[in-house]
Enzyme design. Structure first.
Site, PDB file in Angstrom:
ATOM      1  N   HIS A 157       0.866  -1.179   0.000  1.00  0.00           N
ATOM      2  CA  HIS A 157       0.000   0.000   0.000  1.00  0.00           C
ATOM      3  C   HIS A 157       0.910   1.239   0.000  1.00  0.00           C
ATOM      4  CE1 HIS A 157      -2.829   2.931   1.791  1.00  0.00           C
ATOM      5  NE2 HIS A 157      -3.807   2.115   1.441  1.00  0.00           N
ATOM      6  N   ASP A 235       2.945  -4.642   8.056  1.00  0.00           N
ATOM      7  CA  ASP A 235       1.756  -3.806   7.887  1.00  0.00           C
ATOM      8  C   ASP A 235       0.539  -4.710   8.073  1.00  0.00           C
ATOM      9  OD1 ASP A 235      -0.468  -2.518   6.947  1.00  0.00           O
ATOM     10  OD2 ASP A 235       0.450  -1.799   5.087  1.00  0.00           O
ATOM     11  N   GLN A 238      -4.739  -4.992   7.133  1.00  0.00           N
ATOM     12  CA  GLN A 238      -5.804  -5.891   6.672  1.00  0.00           C
ATOM     13  C   GLN A 238      -5.830  -7.221   7.426  1.00  0.00           C
ATOM     14  OE1 GLN A 238      -8.122  -4.913   4.726  1.00  0.00           O
ATOM     15  NE2 GLN A 238      -7.218  -3.075   3.853  1.00  0.00           N
ATOM     16  N   LYS A 261     -10.391  -0.299  10.942  1.00  0.00           N
ATOM     17  CA  LYS A 261     -10.621  -1.517  10.152  1.00  0.00           C
ATOM     18  C   LYS A 261     -10.897  -2.713  11.057  1.00  0.00           C
ATOM     19  CE  LYS A 261      -7.313  -0.109   6.551  1.00  0.00           C
ATOM     20  NZ  LYS A 261      -8.014   0.426   5.411  1.00  0.00           N
ATOM     21  N   CYS A 399      -4.773   2.444  -3.621  1.00  0.00           N
ATOM     22  CA  CYS A 399      -3.504   2.956  -3.059  1.00  0.00           C
ATOM     23  C   CYS A 399      -2.353   1.983  -3.297  1.00  0.00           C
ATOM     24  CB  CYS A 399      -3.626   3.277  -1.578  1.00  0.00           C
ATOM     25  SG  CYS A 399      -4.753   4.610  -1.248  1.00  0.00           S
TER      26      CYS A 399
HETATM   27  N1  7TS Z   1      -1.826  -0.714   4.628  1.00  0.00           N
HETATM   28  C1  7TS Z   1      -2.768  -1.462   4.050  1.00  0.00           C
HETATM   29  C2  7TS Z   1      -2.469  -2.868   3.635  1.00  0.00           C
HETATM   30  C3  7TS Z   1      -4.047  -0.927   3.853  1.00  0.00           C
HETATM   31  O1  7TS Z   1      -4.987  -1.691   3.292  1.00  0.00           O
HETATM   32  C4  7TS Z   1      -4.319   0.398   4.255  1.00  0.00           C
HETATM   33  C5  7TS Z   1      -5.636   1.046   3.995  1.00  0.00           C
HETATM   34  C6  7TS Z   1      -3.302   1.120   4.890  1.00  0.00           C
HETATM   35  C7  7TS Z   1      -2.061   0.535   5.040  1.00  0.00           C
HETATM   36  C8  7TS Z   1      -3.517   2.497   5.411  1.00  0.00           C
HETATM   37  O2  7TS Z   1      -4.369   2.484   6.501  1.00  0.00           O
HETATM   38  P1  7TS Z   1      -4.854   3.850   7.178  1.00  0.00           P
HETATM   39  O3  7TS Z   1      -5.884   3.424   8.152  1.00  0.00           O
HETATM   40  O4  7TS Z   1      -3.667   4.469   7.798  1.00  0.00           O
HETATM   41  O5  7TS Z   1      -5.408   4.686   6.062  1.00  0.00           O
HETATM   42  N2  7TS Z   1      -6.351   0.464   2.934  1.00  0.00           N
HETATM   43  C9  7TS Z   1      -7.449   0.997   2.330  1.00  0.00           C
HETATM   44  C10 7TS Z   1      -8.138   0.344   1.298  1.00  0.00           C
HETATM   45  O6  7TS Z   1      -7.842  -0.755   0.848  1.00  0.00           O
HETATM   46  N3  7TS Z   1      -9.161   1.123   0.904  1.00  0.00           N
HETATM   47  O7  7TS Z   1      -9.169   2.231   1.645  1.00  0.00           O
HETATM   48  C11 7TS Z   1      -8.099   2.165   2.547  1.00  0.00           C
END
Ligand code: 7TS
Length: 442
Positions: A157, A235, A238, A261, A399
């Site tokens: 990501h 990371d 997910q 999430k 992303c």
């Molecule tokens: N890493 C992964 C694997 C992610 O899926 C996401 C967000 C992030 C980092 C960033 O997370 P945040 O909470 O700091 O924004 N993924 C997604 C997605 O798949 N659609 O919207 C956000």
């Protein structure tokens, strides 16, 4: 298959008190035991799911972007603001003591959720993104120098790519990428073995790919990295809310995830750092809360984790997250993982049977999402037409622009699942996809 909401007849799992939920925490590696939860009854805990969108019952398949919140989390936030709201770590008055206690209890709860050795290994952040930026700047600026290499996979990501680009620019380090193969997006194990060697100083890897649903064998990768003196960051954006995570078993140095999430509020995230390492890192931001004493020209910082939490933190966030983690562990993360995987496999197999579709990610052993493109139909058109039917999908590059380019596409459509999604919802989704195919075939 056991995900059918019409099959289970067991009583629904009741919403727990904090004490009950704590005692219900399953050991991270345990197999599902006891009766399966009544998934349909669990849906009742999510007020937002019971609405119509464009006149159709909402089907929420955008859980990889953010999960919905159970009533217990919403109520916990309301109760905090109605009864206990105060600033933390500074007041001596009753409300401040209550807020501080709840904030630190949340830290201890997260430590148990991840099987960290102690609460001091848990830093509250705004989310996965901020956790990675913290490590990139604090660890990265301290340790990286010209000629060093930061190793990533091609699945990352942007959150686990752009911060490393910024730090590489400042330190003279370089980035290298372990390639993935084909539309399945499996990381090339042979290349990984070759690349995982000096001058690599850090290996930052996604646990579960948000674009493809690949589940990476991160425990094995961390063990290999550790044997070569390479620092690791996982990371877990997910994975944390979907499967048991035990940071000691993973053997990683850092692990990051986002509360939103995992059924928790937005604006709160977690950085786990192995204590010996965290203690050696300089602060990321300066300000109040993170100091022991300040003079005009110098400051003595608090130990980790407070050193990394400058200013008034998000206080309700950790408290809401605490309720969310209790809720997930009451269901059981092994159960959730099994449910999500079965639902995704069912969706994948039904989509594959349609024809005129390109499917991404592994054919088997996938996480709870499917990523696809209909022949001659833009992903955004799929998402727009599905929305008219009340189905929330996501279309775009997710992303992961470099990964999309590697696959030779601009975007995909994605349906991502959680434990409150049902087989009936997937069946309805397939009907809608078929209707979209017919619409564009005219
Ligand atoms: N890493 C992964 C694997 C992610 O899926 C996401 C967000 C992030 C980092 C960033 O997370 P945040 O909470 O700091 O924004 N993924 C997604 C997605 O798949 N659609 O919207 C956000």
């Amino acid at each position: 298959m056991s995900v059918s909401p019409s099959l289970p007849t067991e009583p629904a799992v009741a919403r727990p008190s904090a004490a009950e939920a704590s005692s219900a925490v399953a050991p991270a590696a345990s197999k599902p035991a006891g009766p399966a939860p009544d998934w349909r009854r669990l849906r009742e805990d999510f007020p937002i799911l019971h609405q119509t969108v464009h006149g159709k019952p909402l089907i929420y398949f955008d859980n990889a972007a953010t999960s919905q919140k159970p009533r217990v989390v919403i109520e916990t936030l309301r109760r905090y603001y109605e009864r206990d709201n105060a600033n933390v770590h500074r007041g001596i008055h009753e409300l401040s003591n209550r807020a501080t206690q709840a904030y630190e209890a949340a830290r201890a709860r997260v430590a148990r959720f991840l099987n960290a050795r102690c609460p001091e290994e848990i830093v509250f952040t705004r989310g996965t993104t901020e956790g990675i930026n913290l490590v990139a700047h604090s660890w990265g600026l301290q340790h990286l120098k010209p000629g060093d290499v930061i190793l990533l996979t091609e699945l990352e990501h942007h959150s686990n790519l752009v911060p490393w680009q910024l730090v590489a620019e400042r330190t003279g380090a370089k980035l290298a990428f372990v390639p993935v193969t084909g539309d399945e997006g499996i990381v090339d194990a042979r290349r990984l073995e070759e690349l995982l060697a000096p001058p690599v100083k850090l290996f930052a890897m996604v646990h579960v790919s948000n674009s493809l649903g690949v589940v990476n064998p991160v425990a094995d990768w961390c063990a290999r990295a550790r044997a070569r003196g390479i620092v690791t960051l996982v990371d877990g954006a997910q994975s944390a809310g979907h499967m048991p995570v035990d940071v000691q078993a993973l053997g990683c140095d850092f692990f990051v995830f986002s509360g939103h999430k995992t059924c928790g509020p937005t604006g709160i995230g977690v950085l786990y750092g192995r204590q010996e390492l965290l203690e050696t890192l300089p602060p990321y931001q300066g300000g109040g809360e993170m100091i022991l004493s300040v003079e005009y020209h110098r400051t003595l910082f608090k130990p980790a984790p407070h050193r990394f939490e400058a200013g008034t933190p998000d206080i309700s966030g950790p408290i809401g997250l605490h309720a969310a983690l209790d809720y997930l562990d009451m269901i059981g993360r092994e159960r959730i993982w099994q449910h999500d995987q079965e639902l995704a496999q069912y969706a994948y197999d039904r989509l594959a049977a349609l024809g005129g579709i390109r499917l991404f990610g592994p054919k088997r052993n996938r996480a709870g999402l499917v990523s696809f493109l209909l022949q001659d139909v833009h992903a955004h058109d799929v998402v727009t037409l599905a929305d008219r039917e009340g189905i929330a999908l996501r279309g775009g590059h997710h992303c992961t622009q470099p990964l999309m380019r590697k696959l030779g596409v601009e975007s995909t459509a994605r349906a991502s699942f959680y434990f409150y999604n049902t087989v009936e919802e997937v069946d309805r989704f397939i009907e809608v996809i078929q209707a979209i195919q017919r619409f564009f075939a005219r």
